[in-house]
Design a protein around this motif. Structure first.
Motif, PDB file in Angstrom:
ATOM      1  N   LEU A   3      -8.118  15.525   4.521  1.00 21.56           N
ATOM      2  CA  LEU A   3      -8.181  14.377   3.721  1.00 21.56           C
ATOM      3  C   LEU A   3      -6.997  13.467   3.189  1.00 21.56           C
ATOM      4  O   LEU A   3      -6.702  12.291   3.470  1.00 21.56           O
ATOM      5  CB  LEU A   3      -9.033  14.523   2.497  1.00 21.56           C
ATOM      6  CG  LEU A   3      -9.268  13.144   1.617  1.00 21.56           C
ATOM      7  CD1 LEU A   3     -10.056  12.243   2.235  1.00 21.56           C
ATOM      8  CD2 LEU A   3     -10.125  13.840   0.473  1.00 21.56           C
ATOM      9  N   SER A   4      -5.853  14.264   2.761  1.00  7.27           N
ATOM     10  CA  SER A   4      -4.612  13.852   2.336  1.00  7.27           C
ATOM     11  C   SER A   4      -3.844  13.177   3.552  1.00  7.27           C
ATOM     12  O   SER A   4      -3.504  12.030   3.316  1.00  7.27           O
ATOM     13  CB  SER A   4      -3.811  15.009   1.783  1.00  7.27           C
ATOM     14  OG  SER A   4      -3.621  15.961   3.039  1.00  7.27           O
ATOM     15  N   ALA A   5      -4.068  13.539   4.885  1.00  3.95           N
ATOM     16  CA  ALA A   5      -3.378  12.923   6.004  1.00  3.95           C
ATOM     17  C   ALA A   5      -4.243  11.670   6.376  1.00  3.95           C
ATOM     18  O   ALA A   5      -3.417  10.525   6.533  1.00  3.95           O
ATOM     19  CB  ALA A   5      -3.169  13.842   6.987  1.00  3.95           C
ATOM     20  N   ALA A   6      -5.537  11.524   6.096  1.00  3.54           N
ATOM     21  CA  ALA A   6      -6.448  10.359   6.367  1.00  3.54           C
ATOM     22  C   ALA A   6      -6.131   9.407   5.396  1.00  3.54           C
ATOM     23  O   ALA A   6      -5.982   8.283   5.799  1.00  3.54           O
ATOM     24  CB  ALA A   6      -7.809  10.991   6.630  1.00  3.54           C
ATOM     25  N   ILE A   7      -5.844   9.857   4.206  1.00  6.22           N
ATOM     26  CA  ILE A   7      -5.522   8.928   3.241  1.00  6.22           C
ATOM     27  C   ILE A   7      -4.041   7.949   3.336  1.00  6.22           C
ATOM     28  O   ILE A   7      -3.829   6.876   3.324  1.00  6.22           O
ATOM     29  CB  ILE A   7      -5.528   9.630   1.754  1.00  6.22           C
ATOM     30  CG1 ILE A   7      -7.041   9.753   1.320  1.00  6.22           C
ATOM     31  CG2 ILE A   7      -5.019   8.739   0.634  1.00  6.22           C
ATOM     32  CD1 ILE A   7      -7.026  10.528   0.002  1.00  6.22           C
ATOM     33  N   LYS A   8      -3.022   9.151   3.727  1.00  8.69           N
ATOM     34  CA  LYS A   8      -1.809   8.500   4.185  1.00  8.69           C
ATOM     35  C   LYS A   8      -1.740   7.360   5.147  1.00  8.69           C
ATOM     36  O   LYS A   8      -1.355   6.348   5.072  1.00  8.69           O
ATOM     37  CB  LYS A   8      -0.816   9.597   4.454  1.00  8.69           C
ATOM     38  CG  LYS A   8      -0.160  10.278   3.229  1.00  8.69           C
ATOM     39  CD  LYS A   8       0.514  11.579   3.438  1.00  8.69           C
ATOM     40  CE  LYS A   8       0.993  12.228   2.173  1.00  8.69           C
ATOM     41  NZ  LYS A   8       1.883  13.554   2.720  1.00  8.69           N
ATOM     42  N   GLU A   9      -2.779   7.636   6.272  1.00 10.91           N
ATOM     43  CA  GLU A   9      -2.772   6.996   7.411  1.00 10.91           C
ATOM     44  C   GLU A   9      -3.496   5.572   7.163  1.00 10.91           C
ATOM     45  O   GLU A   9      -3.091   4.436   7.408  1.00 10.91           O
ATOM     46  CB  GLU A   9      -3.481   7.662   8.485  1.00 10.91           C
ATOM     47  CG  GLU A   9      -3.433   6.890   9.985  1.00 10.91           C
ATOM     48  CD  GLU A   9      -4.281   5.721  10.015  1.00 10.91           C
ATOM     49  OE1 GLU A   9      -4.069   4.687  10.660  1.00 10.91           O
ATOM     50  OE2 GLU A   9      -5.530   5.895   9.517  1.00 10.91           O
ATOM     51  N   PHE A  10      -4.557   5.773   6.217  1.00 14.55           N
ATOM     52  CA  PHE A  10      -5.229   4.315   5.934  1.00 14.55           C
ATOM     53  C   PHE A  10      -4.245   3.744   5.014  1.00 14.55           C
ATOM     54  O   PHE A  10      -4.312   2.216   5.317  1.00 14.55           O
ATOM     55  CB  PHE A  10      -6.480   4.969   5.060  1.00 14.55           C
ATOM     56  CG  PHE A  10      -7.391   3.837   4.738  1.00 14.55           C
ATOM     57  CD1 PHE A  10      -8.045   3.012   5.344  1.00 14.55           C
ATOM     58  CD2 PHE A  10      -7.463   3.608   3.224  1.00 14.55           C
ATOM     59  CE1 PHE A  10      -8.813   1.820   5.043  1.00 14.55           C
ATOM     60  CE2 PHE A  10      -8.081   2.437   2.550  1.00 14.55           C
ATOM     61  CZ  PHE A  10      -8.911   1.635   3.683  1.00 14.55           C
ATOM     62  N   LEU A  11      -3.674   4.229   3.943  1.00 18.78           N
ATOM     63  CA  LEU A  11      -2.794   3.330   3.265  1.00 18.78           C
ATOM     64  C   LEU A  11      -1.667   2.561   3.954  1.00 18.78           C
ATOM     65  O   LEU A  11      -1.247   1.411   3.907  1.00 18.78           O
ATOM     66  CB  LEU A  11      -2.094   4.300   1.972  1.00 18.78           C
ATOM     67  CG  LEU A  11      -3.194   4.445   0.893  1.00 18.78           C
ATOM     68  CD1 LEU A  11      -2.403   5.636   0.157  1.00 18.78           C
ATOM     69  CD2 LEU A  11      -4.035   3.487   0.311  1.00 18.78           C
ATOM     70  N   ARG A  12      -1.122   3.386   5.062  1.00 14.67           N
ATOM     71  CA  ARG A  12      -0.302   2.711   5.836  1.00 14.67           C
ATOM     72  C   ARG A  12      -0.830   1.608   6.674  1.00 14.67           C
ATOM     73  O   ARG A  12      -0.238   0.499   6.997  1.00 14.67           O
ATOM     74  CB  ARG A  12       0.377   3.730   6.903  1.00 14.67           C
ATOM     75  CG  ARG A  12       1.475   3.219   7.901  1.00 14.67           C
ATOM     76  CD  ARG A  12       1.563   3.772   9.208  1.00 14.67           C
ATOM     77  NE  ARG A  12       0.188   3.862  10.063  1.00 14.67           N
ATOM     78  CZ  ARG A  12      -0.119   2.716  10.886  1.00 14.67           C
ATOM     79  NH1 ARG A  12       0.485   1.592  10.798  1.00 14.67           N
ATOM     80  NH2 ARG A  12      -1.409   2.882  11.447  1.00 14.67           N
ATOM     81  N   TYR A  13      -2.047   1.792   7.247  1.00 13.96           N
ATOM     82  CA  TYR A  13      -2.875   0.811   8.129  1.00 13.96           C
ATOM     83  C   TYR A  13      -3.171  -0.250   7.086  1.00 13.96           C
ATOM     84  O   TYR A  13      -2.630  -1.583   7.700  1.00 13.96           O
ATOM     85  CB  TYR A  13      -4.114   1.561   8.349  1.00 13.96           C
ATOM     86  CG  TYR A  13      -5.205   0.279   8.836  1.00 13.96           C
ATOM     87  CD1 TYR A  13      -5.185  -0.324   9.933  1.00 13.96           C
ATOM     88  CD2 TYR A  13      -6.111   0.261   7.878  1.00 13.96           C
ATOM     89  CE1 TYR A  13      -6.086  -1.104  10.481  1.00 13.96           C
ATOM     90  CE2 TYR A  13      -7.153  -0.850   8.041  1.00 13.96           C
ATOM     91  CZ  TYR A  13      -7.216  -1.464   9.277  1.00 13.96           C
ATOM     92  OH  TYR A  13      -8.010  -2.297   9.719  1.00 13.96           O
ATOM     93  N   CYS A  14      -3.171   0.002   5.851  1.00 15.92           N
ATOM     94  CA  CYS A  14      -3.723  -1.199   4.986  1.00 15.92           C
ATOM     95  C   CYS A  14      -2.159  -2.276   4.891  1.00 15.92           C
ATOM     96  O   CYS A  14      -2.268  -3.230   4.530  1.00 15.92           O
ATOM     97  CB  CYS A  14      -4.306  -0.643   3.390  1.00 15.92           C
ATOM     98  SG  CYS A  14      -5.851  -0.317   3.753  1.00 15.92           S
ATOM     99  N   ALA A  15      -1.386  -1.559   4.656  1.00 15.40           N
ATOM    100  CA  ALA A  15      -0.102  -2.028   4.227  1.00 15.40           C
ATOM    101  C   ALA A  15       0.441  -2.841   5.534  1.00 15.40           C
ATOM    102  O   ALA A  15       0.975  -3.949   5.150  1.00 15.40           O
ATOM    103  CB  ALA A  15       1.204  -0.930   3.864  1.00 15.40           C
TER     104      ALA A  15
END
Length: 170
Positions: A3-15
């Motif tokens: 989950l932590s890796a998915a959250i980091k990737e999602f926040l990168r995608y949003c940014a």
């Protein structure tokens, strides 16, 4: 996938790809951190089901008594998060079968119409008869001030004489 890796990737995608503002990114990071804090440490995204989301909703509404606006925002973030994961083929979107019925915001208070304002102001007599319980001129001035400026009662009570300019300027 953790989950932590998915959250980091999602926040990168949003940014990067969605170009969300820094404020939105911070809000999403907080929302996702709050969600992950309700899960066991090291949780995988495949472990998150509709039941997990229902428990999270119950925790926010039932136990922590968060405002409807906060709950709606957090679930909007989670919907976007899982929609992105599903589009990548990483996980089944738990929101496809379940749409939580979240309370809507309370509407803003309605302002008085011109007719209502006129009726209210005309209800005060020019001068109160002696010994009557009619409003005095100070009360009339207070009501006029509140209607004309939109000041709240609490704000009015905190006004000091230094806050008011004698000539009416700012």
């Amino acid at each position: 996938m953790k989950l932590s890796a998915a959250i980091k990737e999602f926040l990168r995608y949003c940014a990067v790809e969605r170009r969300f503002s820094e404020h939105t990114l911070q809000a999403y990071a907080c929302d996702l951190a709050d969600f992950s804090s309700c899960l066991p440490a090291g949780a995988n995204i495949g472990d998150i089901t509709e039941q997990v989301l229902r428990r999270y909703l119950h925790d926010m509404v039932g136990k922590r008594k968060l405002s409807p606006a906060t709950v709606r925002r957090r679930f909007a973030c989670l919907r976007g998060f899982f929609r992105r994961l599903a589009a990548q083929g990483n996980v089944q979107d738990p929101f496809t079968a379940w749409r939580p019925s979240l309370p809507h915001r309370k509407g803003l208070p309605r302002a008085l119409s011109r007719t209502e304002v006129g009726s209210l102001l005309s209800s005060f007599p020019a001068s109160a008869p002696t010994g009557s319980r009619m409003p005095d001129p100070a009360f009339q001035a207070t009501v006029n001030l509140m209607i004309c400026t939109g000041i709240r009662v609490g704000e009015l009570c905190k006004l000091r004489i230094e806050d008011v300019s004698p000539d009416g300027s700012m």
